[in-house]
Design a protein around this motif. Sequence first.
Motif, PDB file in Angstrom:
ATOM      1  N   VAL A 151       0.894  -1.476   0.081  1.00 48.58           N
ATOM      2  CA  VAL A 151       0.111  -0.126   0.067  1.00 48.58           C
ATOM      3  C   VAL A 151       0.763   1.373  -0.035  1.00 48.58           C
ATOM      4  N   ARG A 152       0.334   2.348  -0.445  1.00 45.31           N
ATOM      5  CA  ARG A 152       0.852   3.582  -0.300  1.00 45.31           C
ATOM      6  C   ARG A 152       0.622   4.495   1.297  1.00 45.31           C
ATOM      7  N   ALA A 153      -0.501   4.089   1.673  1.00 49.73           N
ATOM      8  CA  ALA A 153      -0.826   4.529   2.699  1.00 49.73           C
ATOM      9  C   ALA A 153      -1.782   3.607   3.503  1.00 49.73           C
ATOM     10  N   CYS A 154      -1.573   3.493   4.870  1.00 51.40           N
ATOM     11  CA  CYS A 154      -2.406   2.422   5.665  1.00 51.40           C
ATOM     12  C   CYS A 154      -3.152   3.393   6.902  1.00 51.40           C
ATOM     13  N   VAL A 155      -4.124   3.533   6.997  1.00 47.13           N
ATOM     14  CA  VAL A 155      -5.014   4.187   7.786  1.00 47.13           C
ATOM     15  C   VAL A 155      -5.553   3.209   9.022  1.00 47.13           C
ATOM     16  N   VAL A 156      -5.142   3.484  10.373  1.00 45.73           N
ATOM     17  CA  VAL A 156      -5.682   2.597  11.238  1.00 45.73           C
ATOM     18  C   VAL A 156      -6.671   3.430  12.280  1.00 45.73           C
ATOM     19  N   VAL A 157      -7.818   2.951  12.452  1.00 39.72           N
ATOM     20  CA  VAL A 157      -8.846   3.574  13.395  1.00 39.72           C
ATOM     21  C   VAL A 157      -9.318   2.516  14.540  1.00 39.72           C
ATOM     22  N   GLU A 158      -9.398   2.975  15.661  1.00 35.50           N
ATOM     23  CA  GLU A 158      -9.596   2.066  16.826  1.00 35.50           C
ATOM     24  C   GLU A 158     -10.953   1.720  16.565  1.00 35.50           C
TER      25      GLU A 158
ATOM     26  N   LYS B 248     -14.544  11.938   7.632  1.00 35.89           N
ATOM     27  CA  LYS B 248     -13.459  12.711   7.202  1.00 35.89           C
ATOM     28  C   LYS B 248     -12.154  12.441   7.982  1.00 35.89           C
ATOM     29  N   TRP B 249     -12.202  11.928   8.769  1.00 34.39           N
ATOM     30  CA  TRP B 249     -10.937  11.488   9.611  1.00 34.39           C
ATOM     31  C   TRP B 249      -9.928  10.640   8.572  1.00 34.39           C
ATOM     32  N   VAL B 250     -10.750   9.732   7.780  1.00 29.50           N
ATOM     33  CA  VAL B 250      -9.803   8.871   6.909  1.00 29.50           C
ATOM     34  C   VAL B 250      -9.017   9.677   5.917  1.00 29.50           C
ATOM     35  N   SER B 251      -9.699  10.536   5.284  1.00 32.38           N
ATOM     36  CA  SER B 251      -9.139  11.290   4.405  1.00 32.38           C
ATOM     37  C   SER B 251      -7.934  12.534   5.000  1.00 32.38           C
ATOM     38  N   LEU B 252      -8.403  13.094   6.157  1.00 33.10           N
ATOM     39  CA  LEU B 252      -7.401  13.837   6.879  1.00 33.10           C
ATOM     40  C   LEU B 252      -6.111  13.352   7.145  1.00 33.10           C
ATOM     41  N   LEU B 253      -6.418  12.115   7.618  1.00 35.57           N
ATOM     42  CA  LEU B 253      -5.087  11.203   7.966  1.00 35.57           C
ATOM     43  C   LEU B 253      -3.993  10.786   6.696  1.00 35.57           C
ATOM     44  N   ALA B 254      -5.166  10.583   5.653  1.00 31.37           N
ATOM     45  CA  ALA B 254      -4.456   9.737   4.633  1.00 31.37           C
ATOM     46  C   ALA B 254      -3.590  10.990   3.640  1.00 31.37           C
ATOM     47  N   GLU B 255      -4.095  12.095   3.503  1.00 34.59           N
ATOM     48  CA  GLU B 255      -3.687  12.990   2.421  1.00 34.59           C
ATOM     49  C   GLU B 255      -2.278  13.241   2.775  1.00 34.59           C
TER      50      GLU B 255
ATOM     51  N   THR C 290      21.658  12.849  24.718  1.00 38.43           N
ATOM     52  CA  THR C 290      22.391  13.787  23.897  1.00 38.43           C
ATOM     53  C   THR C 290      21.536  14.892  23.718  1.00 38.43           C
ATOM     54  N   GLU C 291      22.304  16.152  23.931  1.00 41.56           N
ATOM     55  CA  GLU C 291      21.494  17.414  23.537  1.00 41.56           C
ATOM     56  C   GLU C 291      21.027  17.615  21.988  1.00 41.56           C
ATOM     57  N   ARG C 292      19.792  17.701  21.823  1.00 39.65           N
ATOM     58  CA  ARG C 292      19.200  17.722  20.547  1.00 39.65           C
ATOM     59  C   ARG C 292      18.309  19.119  20.454  1.00 39.65           C
ATOM     60  N   PRO C 293      18.256  19.377  19.167  1.00 33.30           N
ATOM     61  CA  PRO C 293      17.289  20.682  18.804  1.00 33.30           C
ATOM     62  C   PRO C 293      15.936  20.074  19.000  1.00 33.30           C
ATOM     63  N   PHE C 294      14.890  20.918  19.331  1.00 37.03           N
ATOM     64  CA  PHE C 294      13.651  20.749  19.613  1.00 37.03           C
ATOM     65  C   PHE C 294      12.907  20.562  18.216  1.00 37.03           C
ATOM     66  N   LEU C 295      12.190  19.451  18.308  1.00 36.01           N
ATOM     67  CA  LEU C 295      11.701  19.275  17.095  1.00 36.01           C
ATOM     68  C   LEU C 295      10.048  19.518  17.047  1.00 36.01           C
ATOM     69  N   HIS C 296       9.612  20.585  16.055  1.00 38.87           N
ATOM     70  CA  HIS C 296       8.400  20.883  15.980  1.00 38.87           C
ATOM     71  C   HIS C 296       7.806  20.025  14.907  1.00 38.87           C
ATOM     72  N   VAL C 297       6.561  19.475  15.072  1.00 41.90           N
ATOM     73  CA  VAL C 297       5.733  18.544  14.110  1.00 41.90           C
ATOM     74  C   VAL C 297       4.748  19.609  13.947  1.00 41.90           C
ATOM     75  N   PRO C 298       4.677  19.540  12.368  1.00 46.77           N
ATOM     76  CA  PRO C 298       3.517  20.555  11.470  1.00 46.77           C
ATOM     77  C   PRO C 298       2.283  19.980  11.981  1.00 46.77           C
ATOM     78  N   LYS C 299       1.339  21.047  11.915  1.00 46.38           N
ATOM     79  CA  LYS C 299       0.021  20.541  12.358  1.00 46.38           C
ATOM     80  C   LYS C 299      -0.992  20.779  11.138  1.00 46.38           C
ATOM     81  N   ARG C 300      -1.870  19.851  10.959  1.00 45.65           N
ATOM     82  CA  ARG C 300      -2.620  19.668   9.811  1.00 45.65           C
ATOM     83  C   ARG C 300      -3.997  19.465  10.321  1.00 45.65           C
ATOM     84  N   GLY C 301      -5.137  19.494   9.220  1.00 51.08           N
ATOM     85  CA  GLY C 301      -6.607  18.886   9.689  1.00 51.08           C
ATOM     86  C   GLY C 301      -7.299  20.153   9.916  1.00 51.08           C
ATOM     87  N   LEU C 302      -8.380  20.004  10.934  1.00 54.16           N
ATOM     88  CA  LEU C 302      -9.420  20.748  11.222  1.00 54.16           C
ATOM     89  C   LEU C 302      -9.072  22.017  12.015  1.00 54.16           C
TER      90      LEU C 302
END
Length: 359
Positions: free
Chosen positions: A46-53, A62-69, A200-212
């Motif tokens: 697969v190109r993408a695998c969406v898992v929903v509890e 819309k959860w599926v498309s928001l996660l997969a896109e 080990t001292e590491r730079p802070f990782l900002h994770v981009p936000k998407r969705g609603l």
Amino acid sequence: SDNTVRRVNEVAMPPNVEKFLVTYQGPTGKGTAIHAILEAAATLQVRACVVVEARAPGIAPKWVSLLAEPVLAGEAQVAMAYYQRSAYAASLVDNLIFPFFHAFLRTDLRDPVASEFCLSGEVARDLACCDVWETEVARFGFNVWMATQALVREWPLVQVNLGYRGDPSGEPGALLDARFLHTVGTMFRFLSVHREFWLTERPFLHVPKRGLEFVEKDISSPECLSSLASALWEGKRRSFAEWEKIFSPELLAELFETVTHFKERGFPISLWASLVMETALIYNQGEGDPDKVVEALLPIFHGRTAAYLAETQGMSPREREKVVQQILEAFEKEKPEFCRRWQSYESLWIDQDAAYWTS
């Protein structure tokens, strides 16, 4: 037994969609079920695998498309959900999981145990091949393990706002909670497995936000303060011997004082952070039963949850972030002393296999 299989079988699909309906056979456990999904994703390339509890209150199409896109577009290899929830539903993430990840993995990933996520086919195959399926990862430890893998292995990652998600199932203040035990145990084990990463001292990782867009609204919690407070008091009786082994005399005295006067004083954030750090340290020392160490933290967490509900009463999820920020700062304040003690003890501990969960 709830007719899920029959209903999925009867759903009509458009011509460009193929449906595979299979029956899972194997050991019980959330992680082992997800393992089967990952193996299927690898087999199907697969190109993408969406898992929903399975039990996902508030779920919307819309959860599926928001996660997969983001994954289909090549922006990320892992897309993890985050939600707007009640203070009760968010308590574990807000008071423990997010502050731990913020302090030790240096990231703003808001919900490292999100139940809904999307993986690229490459990542799904990689995770399926890891030698972890005889551990707590095969039960409720999967989500927190997956998040640590994404961060440590530096897979491109985004977090997707799915909006409202309802309260979890289960009894508030339960004396045993496998979800808590497996999740927290797996998270604490990270400290030993990936000690070179977080020391080990590491730079802070900002994770981009998407969705609603974030919607400002009050989300009430269930009436459970009395159940949570009772669990704290019962925990003092049941876990007294374990608390004595884990905590220093000074910290133990402060904990007892807090339990005794809980109704009047609540549960201080600074004390909570100290107790978590002490528990994580003892868990990784390898002396005694690590499961009992995490189990002893559970009633303390119930007390902190009750205090969190009181502290944030009437606040919207956005307003609660001010309290969460205080928790983050408390964990950050404790980290230098934690690192000092870890490094002074580490040479005395039995060396653990650094390849655990990664090979």
